[in-house]
Design a protein around this motif. Structure first.
Motif, PDB file in Angstrom:
ATOM      1  N   THR A  84      24.452  29.209  33.709  1.00  0.00           N
ATOM      2  CA  THR A  84      24.665  30.605  34.062  1.00  0.00           C
ATOM      3  C   THR A  84      24.170  31.460  32.905  1.00  0.00           C
ATOM      4  OG1 THR A  84      26.598  30.076  35.411  1.00  0.00           O
ATOM      5  CG2 THR A  84      26.350  32.363  34.694  1.00  0.00           C
ATOM      6  N   ALA A  85      23.162  32.275  33.181  1.00  0.00           N
ATOM      7  CA  ALA A  85      22.530  33.087  32.127  1.00  0.00           C
ATOM      8  C   ALA A  85      22.083  32.206  30.966  1.00  0.00           C
ATOM      9  CB  ALA A  85      23.494  34.161  31.646  1.00  0.00           C
ATOM     10  N   GLY A  86      21.577  31.022  31.310  1.00  0.00           N
ATOM     11  CA  GLY A  86      21.079  30.107  30.293  1.00  0.00           C
ATOM     12  C   GLY A  86      22.147  29.313  29.576  1.00  0.00           C
ATOM     13  N   ARG A  87      23.426  29.478  29.942  1.00  0.00           N
ATOM     14  CA  ARG A  87      24.526  28.778  29.291  1.00  0.00           C
ATOM     15  C   ARG A  87      25.093  27.716  30.223  1.00  0.00           C
ATOM     16  NH1 ARG A  87      23.418  30.709  24.314  1.00  0.00           N
ATOM     17  NH2 ARG A  87      23.844  32.931  24.078  1.00  0.00           N
ATOM     18  N   PRO A  88      25.530  26.567  29.665  1.00  0.00           N
ATOM     19  CA  PRO A  88      26.173  25.562  30.516  1.00  0.00           C
ATOM     20  C   PRO A  88      27.525  26.056  31.000  1.00  0.00           C
ATOM     21  CG  PRO A  88      26.315  24.928  28.214  1.00  0.00           C
ATOM     22  CD  PRO A  88      25.438  26.138  28.266  1.00  0.00           C
ATOM     23  N   GLN A  89      27.885  25.691  32.219  1.00  0.00           N
ATOM     24  CA  GLN A  89      29.154  26.142  32.784  1.00  0.00           C
ATOM     25  C   GLN A  89      30.329  25.307  32.285  1.00  0.00           C
ATOM     26  OE1 GLN A  89      28.706  26.139  37.051  1.00  0.00           O
ATOM     27  NE2 GLN A  89      27.089  27.672  37.031  1.00  0.00           N
ATOM     28  N   ARG A  90      30.084  24.053  31.920  1.00  0.00           N
ATOM     29  CA  ARG A  90      31.192  23.152  31.585  1.00  0.00           C
ATOM     30  C   ARG A  90      31.341  22.902  30.100  1.00  0.00           C
ATOM     31  NH1 ARG A  90      30.732  18.621  36.451  1.00  0.00           N
ATOM     32  NH2 ARG A  90      30.077  20.076  38.061  1.00  0.00           N
ATOM     33  N   LEU A  91      30.271  22.983  29.343  1.00  0.00           N
ATOM     34  CA  LEU A  91      30.346  22.743  27.909  1.00  0.00           C
ATOM     35  C   LEU A  91      30.632  24.055  27.204  1.00  0.00           C
ATOM     36  CD1 LEU A  91      29.955  20.941  25.391  1.00  0.00           C
ATOM     37  CD2 LEU A  91      27.517  21.512  25.492  1.00  0.00           C
ATOM     38  N   ALA A  92      31.811  24.154  26.602  1.00  0.00           N
ATOM     39  CA  ALA A  92      32.190  25.407  25.955  1.00  0.00           C
ATOM     40  C   ALA A  92      32.555  25.218  24.493  1.00  0.00           C
ATOM     41  CB  ALA A  92      33.371  26.045  26.692  1.00  0.00           C
TER      42      ALA A  92
END
Length: 301
Positions: free
Chosen positions: A12-20
């Motif tokens: 999402t917007a170049g960011r992973p959804q699960r890795l935070a």
């Protein structure tokens, strides 16, 4: 493109959804993976996730800054911390003890600790060997390798050899062992308890069972309500010295992947499947996904 093809998790917007969140420990004295690589890995994760990464390069007070290659956890039965205390790493387990330095404790705190201060006193004692359960990893490997054409191709790694040069049973099983290990802490054993699942991958030249007992994950499983799963690579015939850090000798040796490494450079990829090891189509990753599915499956009625 990989995300659009569903070969990696959605972005999402170049960011992973699960890795935070992430934690990186890297001793500056590591002779296998050089010190700048740890910093680069942390920066990559920060750019990928958009969040700060907990980076730990050890502490001169307990010697963990000089521990070298391995995972650090307190307690008896581990390798000595400093290289000059160990003599060499020829018989090392790559599980070090450096005072109270605790890689897994700091990692779980970074992942799950929220805003609470890190408390080393929450660490539980080492578990009895009987509490480390075995599971049939071979059955889950077979579910992946049953596909045709063969999912791994030894000969493709060395194209200047004839296609029939060799094909080992170990490679046909994706270099994975018949048995994996599992620790379910007491808090997670009653039916209906909600717990996390954490996959702990041993390193090159590490004995999977010793890693599962000694690396420190079990000591934090109860405080954080985490089921620890230990997939296993079948042992090879190790190469000497620092070769465990380089894939190059594996291509030249009679037995591929002699140091029992996970596929972090694509040794299961054939010439027409380059880059597969980076995606969810990677054969070992597919087995691990099957293990997670089995562990988290609802109990039969």
């Amino acid at each position: 493109p990989l995300a659009e093809a569903k070969l990696i998790d959605p972005l999402t917007a170049g960011r992973p959804q699960r890795l935070a969140r992430a934690y990186v420990f890297h001793s500056p004295a590591d002779r296998t993976v050089r010190s700048p690589a740890g910093r680069v890995s942390a920066r990559f994760l920060e750019n990928l996730t958009g969040r700060a990464v907990a980076f730990d390069d050890g502490d001169p007070a307990d010697g963990s800054d000089a521990a070298g290659h391995g995972i650090i956890t307190p307690g008896p039965g581990r390798d000595a911390c400093r290289l000059e205390e160990r003599g060499d790493d020829a018989t090392a387990t790559f599980v070090r003890s450096c005072g109270r330095e605790d890689n897994v404790g700091h990692m779980f705190h970074a992942l799950f600790g929220e805003e609470a201060a890190y408390d080393p006193e929450r660490r539980a004692p080492d578990i009895p060997e009987a509490d480390l359960w075995r599971f049939d990893q071979g059955r889950l490997v077979a579910q992946v390798t049953a596909e045709r054409p063969a999912i791994a191709n030894d000969a493709a790694l060395v194209p200047f050899w004839p296609a029939t040069a060799y094909s080992t049973a170990r490679r046909r099983n994706l270099d994975m062992a018949a048995t994996g290990y599992l620790y379910v802490p007491p808090a997670c054993r009653p039916a209906g308890r909600g717990c996390r699942v954490h996959i702990a991958l041993h390193g090159c030249r590490q004995d999977p069972r010793h890693f599962a007992l000694a690396a420190g994950y079990n000591n934090w499983a109860e405080p954080y309500r985490v089921i620890i799963v230990y997939p296993a690579i079948a042992p090879g015939t190790p190469l000497a010295g620092s070769a465990c850090g380089s894939p190059i000798p594996d291509f030249l040796a009679y037995e591929p992947n002699p140091n029992g490494c996970w596929d972090w450079w694509g040794y299961l990829d054939s010439s027409y499947r380059t880059g597969r090891y980076l995606t969810r189509d990677a054969p070992q990753i597919r087995v691990i996904a099957g293990i997670v599915a089995a562990v988290t499956a609802p109990a039969p009625p």
